[in-house]
Scaffold this motif. Structure first.
Motif, PDB file in Angstrom:
ATOM      1  N   LEU A 284     -13.130  -5.709   9.674  1.00 17.14           N
ATOM      2  CA  LEU A 284     -12.145  -6.369   8.815  1.00 17.14           C
ATOM      3  C   LEU A 284     -10.896  -5.674   8.596  1.00 17.14           C
ATOM      4  CD1 LEU A 284     -15.031  -7.112   6.123  1.00 17.14           C
ATOM      5  CD2 LEU A 284     -13.375  -8.930   7.032  1.00 17.14           C
ATOM      6  N   PHE A 285     -10.858  -4.256   8.790  1.00 13.16           N
ATOM      7  CA  PHE A 285      -9.644  -3.440   8.289  1.00 13.16           C
ATOM      8  C   PHE A 285      -8.772  -3.225   9.612  1.00 13.16           C
ATOM      9  CE2 PHE A 285     -12.149  -3.089   4.414  1.00 13.16           C
ATOM     10  CZ  PHE A 285     -11.101  -3.426   3.590  1.00 13.16           C
ATOM     11  N   ALA A 286      -9.495  -3.540  10.866  1.00 12.64           N
ATOM     12  CA  ALA A 286      -8.493  -3.230  11.945  1.00 12.64           C
ATOM     13  C   ALA A 286      -7.151  -3.680  11.999  1.00 12.64           C
ATOM     14  CB  ALA A 286      -9.323  -3.837  13.208  1.00 12.64           C
ATOM     15  N   GLY A 287      -6.276  -2.797  12.208  1.00 14.46           N
ATOM     16  CA  GLY A 287      -4.786  -3.140  11.940  1.00 14.46           C
ATOM     17  C   GLY A 287      -4.371  -3.457  10.532  1.00 14.46           C
ATOM     18  N   ILE A 288      -5.043  -3.404   9.790  1.00 10.00           N
ATOM     19  CA  ILE A 288      -4.656  -3.488   8.319  1.00 10.00           C
ATOM     20  C   ILE A 288      -4.558  -2.398   7.360  1.00 10.00           C
ATOM     21  CG2 ILE A 288      -5.339  -4.654   6.081  1.00 10.00           C
ATOM     22  CD1 ILE A 288      -6.532  -6.988   7.750  1.00 10.00           C
TER      23      ILE A 288
ATOM     24  N   TYR B  99      -6.788  12.285  -0.441  1.00 12.48           N
ATOM     25  CA  TYR B  99      -6.648  10.716  -0.861  1.00 12.48           C
ATOM     26  C   TYR B  99      -5.191  10.131  -1.105  1.00 12.48           C
ATOM     27  CZ  TYR B  99     -11.658  12.219  -1.667  1.00 12.48           C
ATOM     28  OH  TYR B  99     -12.744  12.814  -1.386  1.00 12.48           O
ATOM     29  N   GLU B 100      -4.486  11.045  -0.646  1.00 11.41           N
ATOM     30  CA  GLU B 100      -2.876  10.525  -0.976  1.00 11.41           C
ATOM     31  C   GLU B 100      -2.731   9.375  -0.182  1.00 11.41           C
ATOM     32  OE1 GLU B 100       0.255  13.442   0.383  1.00 11.41           O
ATOM     33  OE2 GLU B 100       1.585  12.473  -0.772  1.00 11.41           O
ATOM     34  N   GLY B 101      -1.931   8.436  -0.849  1.00 11.09           N
ATOM     35  CA  GLY B 101      -1.428   7.424  -0.032  1.00 11.09           C
ATOM     36  C   GLY B 101      -2.359   6.190  -0.062  1.00 11.09           C
ATOM     37  N   ILE B 102      -3.403   6.251  -1.074  1.00  2.82           N
ATOM     38  CA  ILE B 102      -4.616   5.004  -0.891  1.00  2.82           C
ATOM     39  C   ILE B 102      -3.737   3.944  -1.647  1.00  2.82           C
ATOM     40  CG2 ILE B 102      -6.706   6.393  -0.415  1.00  2.82           C
ATOM     41  CD1 ILE B 102      -6.866   6.399  -3.581  1.00  2.82           C
ATOM     42  N   VAL B 103      -4.326   2.688  -1.214  1.00  2.00           N
ATOM     43  CA  VAL B 103      -3.547   1.573  -1.673  1.00  2.00           C
ATOM     44  C   VAL B 103      -4.879   0.785  -2.554  1.00  2.00           C
ATOM     45  CG1 VAL B 103      -2.420  -0.701  -1.288  1.00  2.00           C
ATOM     46  CG2 VAL B 103      -1.698   1.564  -0.196  1.00  2.00           C
ATOM     47  N   GLY B 104      -5.736   0.731  -1.784  1.00  2.00           N
ATOM     48  CA  GLY B 104      -6.912   0.309  -2.169  1.00  2.00           C
ATOM     49  C   GLY B 104      -8.161   0.863  -2.386  1.00  2.00           C
ATOM     50  N   VAL B 105      -9.055   0.526  -3.339  1.00  6.38           N
ATOM     51  CA  VAL B 105     -10.368   1.562  -3.380  1.00  6.38           C
ATOM     52  C   VAL B 105     -11.628   0.353  -3.476  1.00  6.38           C
ATOM     53  CG1 VAL B 105     -11.834   2.832  -4.962  1.00  6.38           C
ATOM     54  CG2 VAL B 105      -9.253   3.282  -4.839  1.00  6.38           C
ATOM     55  N   TYR B 106     -12.507   0.621  -2.634  1.00  4.05           N
ATOM     56  CA  TYR B 106     -13.882  -0.024  -2.531  1.00  4.05           C
ATOM     57  C   TYR B 106     -14.745   1.010  -3.409  1.00  4.05           C
ATOM     58  CZ  TYR B 106     -18.718  -0.991  -1.046  1.00  4.05           C
ATOM     59  OH  TYR B 106     -20.008  -0.986  -1.103  1.00  4.05           O
ATOM     60  N   ARG B 107     -15.483   0.468  -4.488  1.00  2.00           N
ATOM     61  CA  ARG B 107     -16.291   1.015  -5.266  1.00  2.00           C
ATOM     62  C   ARG B 107     -17.568   0.422  -5.635  1.00  2.00           C
ATOM     63  NH1 ARG B 107     -18.420   1.522 -10.204  1.00  2.00           N
ATOM     64  NH2 ARG B 107     -18.620   3.615 -10.945  1.00  2.00           N
ATOM     65  N   HIS B 108     -18.506   1.376  -5.548  1.00  2.00           N
ATOM     66  CA  HIS B 108     -19.960   1.343  -5.840  1.00  2.00           C
ATOM     67  C   HIS B 108     -20.380   2.319  -6.933  1.00  2.00           C
ATOM     68  CE1 HIS B 108     -24.368   0.839  -5.499  1.00  2.00           C
ATOM     69  NE2 HIS B 108     -24.287  -0.331  -4.885  1.00  2.00           N
TER      70      HIS B 108
ATOM     71  N   VAL C 181      -9.579  -7.051   1.552  1.00  2.00           N
ATOM     72  CA  VAL C 181      -8.932  -7.390   2.814  1.00  2.00           C
ATOM     73  C   VAL C 181      -7.911  -8.745   2.529  1.00  2.00           C
ATOM     74  CG1 VAL C 181      -9.005  -8.605   4.915  1.00  2.00           C
ATOM     75  CG2 VAL C 181     -10.538  -6.569   4.532  1.00  2.00           C
ATOM     76  N   ASP C 182      -8.338  -9.544   1.745  1.00  2.00           N
ATOM     77  CA  ASP C 182      -7.634 -10.659   1.255  1.00  2.00           C
ATOM     78  C   ASP C 182      -6.279 -10.095   0.223  1.00  2.00           C
ATOM     79  OD1 ASP C 182      -9.168 -12.267   2.367  1.00  2.00           O
ATOM     80  OD2 ASP C 182     -10.310 -12.950   0.849  1.00  2.00           O
ATOM     81  N   PHE C 183      -6.647  -9.124  -0.310  1.00  2.00           N
ATOM     82  CA  PHE C 183      -5.517  -8.335  -0.997  1.00  2.00           C
ATOM     83  C   PHE C 183      -4.230  -7.870  -0.147  1.00  2.00           C
ATOM     84  CE2 PHE C 183      -3.580  -4.169  -2.062  1.00  2.00           C
ATOM     85  CZ  PHE C 183      -2.564  -4.721  -2.975  1.00  2.00           C
ATOM     86  N   PHE C 184      -4.691  -7.257   0.952  1.00  2.00           N
ATOM     87  CA  PHE C 184      -3.698  -6.934   2.014  1.00  2.00           C
ATOM     88  C   PHE C 184      -3.191  -8.121   2.713  1.00  2.00           C
ATOM     89  CE2 PHE C 184      -6.126  -2.616   1.618  1.00  2.00           C
ATOM     90  CZ  PHE C 184      -5.037  -1.971   1.438  1.00  2.00           C
ATOM     91  N   LYS C 185      -4.037  -9.164   3.068  1.00  2.00           N
ATOM     92  CA  LYS C 185      -3.354 -10.035   3.920  1.00  2.00           C
ATOM     93  C   LYS C 185      -2.635 -11.142   2.931  1.00  2.00           C
ATOM     94  CE  LYS C 185      -6.860 -10.557   7.735  1.00  2.00           C
ATOM     95  NZ  LYS C 185      -7.930 -11.283   8.051  1.00  2.00           N
TER      96      LYS C 185
END
Ligand SMILES: O=CC(=O)O
Length: 332
Positions: free
Chosen positions: A20-24, A48-57, A316-320
């Protein structure tokens, strides 16, 4: 390349995540042993510098605690999206996110079937007294503690649903098969509810409670719903009624619940959630008519895979596309 941070391990969809995240975006896995380490590494120069999105559980809370204001405020301005894996997002300070322009998504539909099935199990067990019977047989008793007078068929019962979202609707569909009468209360009428789901507005809530054999709780935990099922509401149920909860423990006032079990106002309870998980109030163990599960609502490989993929897809949709689906109501 932008980075996404996985907070809480991906168990079922590691391969899919890479695809899903390949190339993104590059995937970084949060490996901080505690909150202090996490906060330190969010800072410039940290891992963790430079993170744009977080997946959280929610399991990430075991290491770094919940996503409260302290954590949200510590996220760099580059962070724009938190994709929570789970229906309930009460472990995230969504107001603090909003103030920083961070959007939160959750995974509604993915949890519906497994959670509704858990509520159905608790309903059947509570009505038929199956959990008590199983505990008895394991202890060497053969029906000696069973009283048919305490056990009831599901067929023909009136099931009241507090909160008719995706999970409540799926639970209604499952019960409809018996058949049972389905009544519900929501802040507003659910426009996609079938006509056999009878709506009771706030003015008629007491009337709904007075006819219910079972009250099943499906509202999210928010300030307005904490303790919603309390003394007043419980006493509006008829004597012998059953309460089932697969939502969040704090939606029910546990003291009022225990009191109503003690004095026989409630005939049985079925709980999957508790106010202070993983602790369970040991007083609940005194009631043979209580079916208790350890928050099993979505504990299936099928649902957990669906949930992981749905949360990742939102990211992924956020990025795309600049926007994922499943944005929580507070951020819409
Ligand atoms: O409790 C489970 C969830 O919120 O998805």
């Amino acid at each position: 390349m932008p980075k996404i941070l996985i907070c809480g391990k991906l168990v079922w969809s590691r391969k899919e995540a890479e695809e899903l995240f390949a190339g993104i975006a590059d995937i970084i896995v949060m490996d901080s042993p505690d909150r202090a380490d996490f906060l330190a590494n969010l800072k410039p120069g940290g891992k963790y510098e430079g993170i744009v999105g977080v997946y959280r559980h929610n399991v990430s809370a075991d290491q770094i605690g919940i996503f409260d204001k302290e954590i949200i405020d510590a996220l760099a301005p580059s962070v724009k999206w938190i994709a929570h894996n789970g229906a309930g997002y009460d472990q995230i300070d969504v107001a603090a996110c909003k103030a920083k322009g961070i959007i939160v998504s959750n995974t509604p539909g993915a949890v519906d079937d497994a959670t509704a099935t858990t509520a159905l199990y608790l309903t059947i067990s509570s009505l038929r007294q199956f959990s008590r019977a199983e505990r008895d047989v394991r202890a060497g008793f053969w029906k000696s503690n069973h009283k048919a007078g305490n056990a009831h068929d599901v067929t023909g019962k009136t099931i009241a649903i507090l909160g008719l979202g995706g999970i409540g609707l799926r639970y209604a569909e499952l019960l409809r098969a018996f058949p049972a009468r389905i009544v519900y209360h929501n802040r507003g009428k659910n426009p996609i509810a079938p006509e056999w789901c009878e709506y009771f507005d706030a003015e008629h809530l007491d009337e709904m409670l007075s006819i219910a054999d079972v009250l099943s709780v499906h509202v999210p935990l928010k300030k307005e719903t904490e303790g919603l099922v309390g003394e007043r509401l419980i006493r509006k149920l008829k004597r012998g009624a059953i309460i089932v909860n697969t939502a969040r423990g704090k939606v029910i006032d546990e003291e009022a619940l225990i009191k109503a079990l003690e004095d026989g106002h409630l005939g049985a309870i079925g709980l999957d959630v508790y106010p202070d998980e993983p602790a369970v109030n040991p007083r609940l163990f005194d009631f043979p008519n209580a079916t208790l599960l350890p928050h099993m609502g979505t504990e299936t490989c099928d649902s957990q895979k669906k949930m992981e993929i749905r949360a990742l897809t939102n990211l992924v949709d956020f990025f795309k596309k600049g926007k994922g689906a499943d944005i929580i109501p507070e951020h819409q």
